[in-house]
Scaffold this motif. Structure first.
Motif, short mmCIF file in Angstrom:
data_model
loop_
_atom_site.label_atom_id
_atom_site.label_comp_id
_atom_site.label_asym_id
_atom_site.label_seq_id
_atom_site.Cartn_x
_atom_site.Cartn_y
_atom_site.Cartn_z
N ILE A 1 0.55 -3.43 -3.58
CA ILE A 1 -0.31 -2.37 -3.11
C ILE A 1 -0.39 -2.70 -4.84
O ILE A 1 -2.38 -2.28 -5.11
CB ILE A 1 0.72 -0.94 -3.38
CG1 ILE A 1 0.59 -1.08 -2.11
CG2 ILE A 1 -0.10 0.81 -4.03
CD1 ILE A 1 0.93 0.66 -0.95
N LYS A 2 0.38 -2.63 -6.21
CA LYS A 2 0.64 -2.97 -7.00
C LYS A 2 -0.84 -3.84 -7.62
O LYS A 2 -1.47 -3.76 -8.51
CB LYS A 2 2.05 -2.84 -8.02
CG LYS A 2 1.83 -3.85 -9.01
CD LYS A 2 2.18 -2.07 -10.42
CE LYS A 2 2.18 -3.33 -11.91
NZ LYS A 2 1.81 -2.30 -12.49
N MET A 3 -0.58 -5.23 -6.89
CA MET A 3 -1.10 -5.92 -7.36
C MET A 3 -2.59 -5.19 -7.01
O MET A 3 -3.47 -6.38 -7.63
CB MET A 3 -1.07 -7.81 -5.88
CG MET A 3 0.47 -7.88 -6.14
SD MET A 3 1.18 -8.57 -4.71
CE MET A 3 -0.34 -10.54 -4.93
N ALA A 4 -2.92 -5.49 -5.63
CA ALA A 4 -3.97 -4.86 -5.65
C ALA A 4 -4.91 -4.26 -6.28
O ALA A 4 -6.16 -4.02 -6.71
CB ALA A 4 -4.43 -4.31 -4.02
N LEU A 5 -4.34 -2.76 -6.53
CA LEU A 5 -4.57 -1.54 -7.21
C LEU A 5 -4.44 -1.87 -9.21
O LEU A 5 -5.86 -1.42 -9.91
CB LEU A 5 -3.88 -0.18 -7.52
CG LEU A 5 -3.75 0.01 -5.62
CD1 LEU A 5 -2.89 1.81 -6.87
CD2 LEU A 5 -5.30 0.86 -5.38
#
Lengths: 171, 171
Positions: free
Chosen positions: B18-22
């Motif tokens: 999630i951190k990567m995409a956001l």
């Protein structure tokens, strides 16, 4: 739920993530491929907009960036390290000798074919390990800086230049 | 490893992804923001290249696409559904009345502020559930078509147009 069922769930979660990131990567490379085969040589040699990068420069730039993924992802040696000087370290129209358009198209295909081979063989859990441009200490603090994240970032980079390359097509 | 340790590992994997995409989503919106505040009105009103989309049209287009995320991600009603007719369903220079540049800048900020609020509050596991543009049957077959995948795709869309918007800056 048993421990093994939960382990499977984690593997399934990883597999879904990988599929998301690699689908986007593949579809954007396919869009560049479509331009490689559909635009005329004259269109590739032209500027994407007045005074801006030419198509051939941006193609060389995308090849150099994708070729750079081999060492970053632990896939071995680069195929065309000599491209960096012309397409990464120098701007367009710097007066450096470029490979011909046909050579670049061949390089583009070769880099992508070799890269796809490595990508398809990388075990799921490896995608969430450190890439070679981040130190072990930094990765411990920022685990999102993994190999798959490189693919996500490079896909956005390809997208950015695709938005420019489409301007090469005559209206 | 105990079942609970493995469950934690799955949650950690999700959180990292999630951190990567956001992070990618946020950084690309920040790049648009930088153009919103740095380009002159004259630059925004110009074409990105001769005969191509104007800056103001692309700004409206990006707002309409981001505003469309509210229903797709289950975040509620859209703020500016009326933008679709002008910026998604019609090309630039179709003769339709556009909001002013200042209004669009305000819409851009409002859509992003509201979206960020929803995004920051979405529980991790929700990101891997179906988005509202895919049927339950299709999602069962293709679990990568989840809410987070929409963010990855929309980030690439923003990147694509960013590559064009940077051409508005006078050299």
């Amino acid at each position: 739920m048993t421990a093994s069922a939960i382990t499977n769930e984690n593997t399934a979660t990883q597999t879904v993530f990988i599929k998301m990131a690699l689908s986007a990567w593949d579809s954007h490379n396919a869009r560049v491929n479509k331009l490689v085969t559909s635009l005329s040589d004259e269109e590739w040699l032209a500027e994407t907009a007045p005074g801006r990068n030419s198509g051939i420069y941006l193609l060389g730039h995308l090849i150099a960036v994708s070729d750079g993924l081999f060492p970053i992802l632990g896939f071995g040696e680069r195929l065309y390290p000599e491209l960096d000087k012309v397409f990464l370290e120098s701007p367009d129209k710097a007066g450096l000798v470029m490979p011909s358009l046909n050579e670049l198209k061949e390089y583009w295909n070769k880099v992508n074919a070799k890269l796809s081979g490595h990508i398809s063989q990388l075990p799921a859990e490896e995608w969430f390990t450190r890439h070679n441009n981040v130190s072990e200490a930094d990765f411990a603090k920022e685990p999102h800086r993994n190999k798959l994240n490189i693919i996500i970032n490079r896909t956005n980079h390809t997208s950015y230049h695709l938005g420019q390359l489409v301007y090469l097509a005559k209206k």
